[in-house]
Design an enzyme around this catalytic site. Structure first.
Site: not given
Length: 926
Positions: A517, A593, A520
């Site tokens: 997670d 999300d 990015e």
């Protein structure tokens, strides 16, 4: 702990908490728009025809077409140093792939080499290169000089137009264009420049300043798709499958589609704003010609306009007359032009051509295709045991239980909070005894704590990304002050992979898998909540140049770590939030999300379909929505739809109410159980589709137009989708829905999956909707393999018998496939699998072997049998059947049987034929 230190830690914790709260929901002002992004603003201001470049010195070199791009008003000289011409290379590959590269000439002294994205193009792609021997010339209508023509593939030619500079693919004979670059003269290439005295290159956004040490270096150009009705692709955006115009008279969007990997909490639906991933690959489709594609291998921020009709009305540009054409405009902050044209002509052809460049999707383990249960966070071992036992108590199967960041020791990854999880190995072994697995989270931000061995070693070895001053980059994320491994460096990726060994990841077992997670990468105090663009990576590469690929390299290193851990025997499972071209080779992704809203349920379908179209077949959305508390009806509808996602996982934020399937009353528990049972029944079909994706690139779930490419009614339909070529699913996206409109394409019939009721194709049906299920249909002419016995997990179903559901078409024929292997190892790559094709024609059902002859090095065998064959749409019910196995004939009686998923029409059923899936056999219906 000293009082001063305690107070400092408390202050830092409160500071982080306040910052987290400030970014918890979508705040548009946190992120840049095009006008606040100088390269985008400059590019959008360009007018059609402003490119003055000509292609000169066109020759064949090393099997490629090469040329120099020079300004039109330049008098050629021997060296060209004063104008730094651009170097162009056209390379041709098998199966209709054209590659265009444009870069600065490194011999003419740019301040540094521009970044080319490594490790995305698979090595075997170079074997497909076609070595050119000659160039043909032709004078295009209206040109003052000849252009260069080369044969691309059967029926196609590539054209390098010299004046004005343009590259396009056309059909031989007709001359009709397929796809082109710079037809509108919008090409621009800003060269790297050494900073002169007094020049101000810095850019600021909010409180952050980008030093931009090499000045503006953006690239932009127009790409046109001919005979196209719609364009699709360029994930990741929460919007429609068919991309909407962003520029032109009366367009809905004023912002381009942004490709810049960002951690966006509670992203809004129906927006061109970029979120967690970026794949600069666009597909066009139209009724008159078919499909084509364009891919730009570039990991810098990208902005893409889809031009609306009439955008160029005043440009004066004259293009060949076409029935339909969609123009697009591509803008990137940095990098080079490394672009690929795919000619199709069918949707599956384009996907296969793209996969030949970036690689085929990984074959998942069988358990990963089943249901996953996740929450931020399951509190402790007692909570894990309770949740696990409740699934058994309520007769609900599941395969994977997930642990989020709170399981660690103070957000130090590869560790356990030993107060909450004192016996992690035993906990995992208890799950494994039921055929279940566990997934733990490992993010890229490494806590800056000198007592933390991962940080200590990374610091000592110099393995972190550097800031613009050359120091280890220090940013804030869940663990507080953090640094980030430089995953561009192969040495560091190898080091990271070693962290997953049982020696280094203490408390892990072979049944533990990984979730990446925040990759990015997410930096809470960074510009736009990510890493500064002037941070430095391996080889003096600026972060701006590789930003969109950072998570890809992190995903790659983690997957390689699990392969290393298992000594190369078992396939990894790694879920990643960030994604880029090539991510399909390393595991699964999800849409991030989302929120517990009907609109987010609705938009999950085009998001998953787009990921599949652009190479990522193993994807899904958080069932129930990550943020918020879904009403029971929404949750049930999400489970009913999510059962058909390739990646099927429920997940929720820690501030939401607990929402395990048994917490919403007996009736809702029953409905959720039924939805999960549907998935487990169809696991053989899904696993077969994952193998198809692994070998051909064709996605598991598909837009309707991929299977029905000439039906215009399917082109913009993204409320329904195909699972493989056999099942059509229509979601329910509104509260208290009583009726659903379902378009069933094609000329053949469709059969309701639960009742067997037949519906005509080629029309829209108004269907009564019940709470029991969402509309789902089997296509006439197909055969679907199922397993109808319910177990605790897919692992426990391995030896269960199969059911074949045969939906006959108007010719009383059908066909389908079944793929089976050991479900976990890489032995399938050496031929250790069973692959059968079932064909029913002329009253005979035949099982044909599709697997190649075994080399003897690796074998897979199975004693599993088919226990039931169900016939839908039989026009005359047969009275008996003869089964031929090794020259023996056996009579089998026939009779009606309710379909396993509900009560409905009686169907013709062959009971207990007892034939092995591994054998050749024929059944004759009498």
């Amino acid at each position: 702990m000293k009082p001063q230190m305690r107070n400092l830690n408390l202050f830092l914790f409160l500071l982080l908490s306040l910052h987290f709260i400030s970014v918890l929901s979508w705040k548009r002002e946190e992120f840049r728009n095009c006008n606040q992004t100088p390269f985008c603003k400059r590019a959008r201001a360009r007018k059609p025809g402003s490119c003055s470049l000509l292609a000169r010195h066109v020759i064949i070199s090393d099997g490629d077409v090469t040329a120099k791009l020079l300004p039109k008003n330049h008098e050629t000289s021997e060296d060209h140093h004063e104008i730094n011409p651009l170097l162009l290379t056209l390379s041709l590959y098998q199966d209709g792939v054209l590659r265009l590269k444009i870069d600065e000439d490194p011999s003419l002294g740019p301040p540094k080499k521009r970044f080319e994205v490594p490790d995305v193009i698979v090595p075997e792609f170079s074997n497909n290169k076609l070595w050119l021997q000659r160039i043909s010339t032709e004078t295009i209508d209206g040109d003052t000089g000849p252009s260069s023509i080369v044969h691309l593939a059967d029926g196609y030619e590539a054209v390098l137009r010299h004046d004005p500079f343009e590259v396009y693919v056309r059909e031989k004979g007709s001359g009709n264009r397929v796809i082109s670059l710079n037809s509108h003269g919008l090409f621009d290439f800003e060269p790297l420049t050494a900073k002169g005295e007094g020049e101000e290159w810095e850019e600021s956004f909010r409180e952050n300043t980008d030093t931009r040490p090499y000045g503006p270096q953006s690239i932009s150009f127009d790409v046109s798709f001919y005979a196209a009705d719609f364009v699709y692709g360029i994930p990741e955006h929460a919007t429609s499958l068919a991309l909407k115009p962003t520029r032109g008279p009366g367009v809905e969007y004023s912002e381009p589609y942004r490709l810049f990997n960002l951690d966006v909490f509670e992203y809004i639906h129906d927006s061109p704003f970029g979120i967690y991933g970026s794949i600069p690959f666009m597909i066009s489709h139209g009724k008159s010609r078919g499909t084509s594609g364009f891919f730009w291998l570039n990991a810098a921020e990208m902005q893409i306009d889809v031009m609306g009709a009439g955008w160029d009305a005043d440009s004066g540009i004259s293009l060949p007359s076409e029935k339909t054409r969609i123009d697009t405009f591509w803008m990137s902050e940095a990098g080079i032009v490394d672009a690929f044209f795919f000619v199709g002509p069918g949707p599956k052809d384009v996907v296969r051509q793209y996969m030949s460049v970036t690689g085929m999707p990984a074959m998942p383990q069988l358990f990963a295709t089943a249901y996953h249960q996740c929450r931020w966070n399951y509190r402790d071992e007692e909570d894990v045991e309770d949740v696990d036992s409740k699934f058994d108590e309520h007769n609900i199967p599941y395969d994977v239980l997930w642990l989020d960041i709170e399981h660690t020791d103070g957000k130090r990854y590869f560790t356990w909070d030993r107060m909450l999880f004192p016996h992690p190995e035993e906990m995992q072994r208890k799950l494994a005894a039921k055929g279940r697995h566990m997934v733990t989270i490992v993010d890229p931000h490494i806590k800056r704590d000198d007592s933390y061995n991962v940080h200590k070693e990374a610091t000592k070895k110099g393995y972190y990304v550097k800031d613009a001053s050359g120091n280890d980059f220090d940013g804030w994320c869940w663990s507080g002050s953090s640094s980030y491994p430089d995953m561009l460096n192969p040495e560091i990726r190898s080091w990271w992979a070693d962290r997953f060994s049982f020696e280094h990841y203490v408390g892990s077992t072979p049944s533990l898998y990984i979730w990446n997670d925040m990759n990015e990468p997410s930096v809470f105090n960074g510009p736009e909540l990510t890493m500064p663009r002037d941070a430095l990576h391996y080889g003096d590469v600026e972060h701006r140049e590789l930003h969109n690929a950072y998570g890809y390299y992190f995903h790659m290193a983690t997957a390689n770590g699990l392969v290393k851990r298992g000594e190369g025997k078992d396939r990894p499972f790694v879920l990643s939030r960030a994604l880029f071209a090539g991510s399909q080779r390393h595991g699964a992704v999800w849409t991030g999300d989302n929120s517990a809203e009907w609109d987010h349920l609705r938009v999950s379908v085009p998001m998953v379909l787009t990921l599949g179209l652009t190479g990522l077949p193993f994807s899904g959305a958080d069932v129930g929505g990550f943020f918020g508390n879904p009403e029971p009806e929404l949750l049930v509808r999400w489970y009913q739809l999510g059962a058909y996602y390739p990646f099927f996982r429920a997940h929720a934020h820690h501030d939401t109410k607990r929402r395990e399937p048994w917490l919403f009353g007996e009736r809702n528990t029953e409905l959720i159980r039924d939805a999960i049972h549907v998935r487990y029944t169809l696991i053989p079909y899904f696993y077969t589709l994952f193998r198809e994706a692994n070998t051909s690139g064709v996605p598991v779930v598909r837009p309707l137009w991929m299977e029905f490419p000439s039906e215009e009614a399917t082109f913009s339909n993204d409320e329904a989708f195909m699972v493989g070529n056999s099942i059509l699913v229509q979601g329910i996206y509104t509260e208290r829905a009583k009726v659903a409109s379902v378009y069933l394409p094609g000329r053949q019939s469709w059969y309701d999956l639960r009742t067997g009721t037949s519906y005509r194709g080629g029309m829209t049906h108004k269907l009564t909707v019940s709470e029991d299920t969402i509309p789902a249909f089997q296509r006439a002419g197909t055969i679907i393999p199922r397993k109808d016995r319910f177990r605790r997990s897919s692992t426990q179903m391995v030896n269960d018998p199969f059911t074949l559901v045969i939906a006959l078409n108007s010719s009383q024929a059908a066909e389908g496939e079944l793929y089976v292997d050991d479900g976990k190892s890489f032995e399938f790559e050496h031929g250790a699998y069973i692959h059968r094709r079932f064909v029913l024609s002329d009253g005979k059902l035949t099982s044909v072997n599709l697997a190649p002859a075994s080399s003897g090095k690796s074998r897979f065998s199975s004693e599993t049998v088919i226990e039931r064959i169900i016939l839908l749409g039989h026009t005359h019910s047969p009275k008996s059947a003869l089964i031929e196995v090794t020259n023996q004939k056996v009579d089998i009686g026939l009779g009606p049987l309710w379909l396993q998923w509900g009560r409905g029409s009686a169907v013709v059923t062959v009971r207990k034929p007892g034939i092995r899936i591994a054998d050749d056999w024929t059944i004759k219906f009498l």
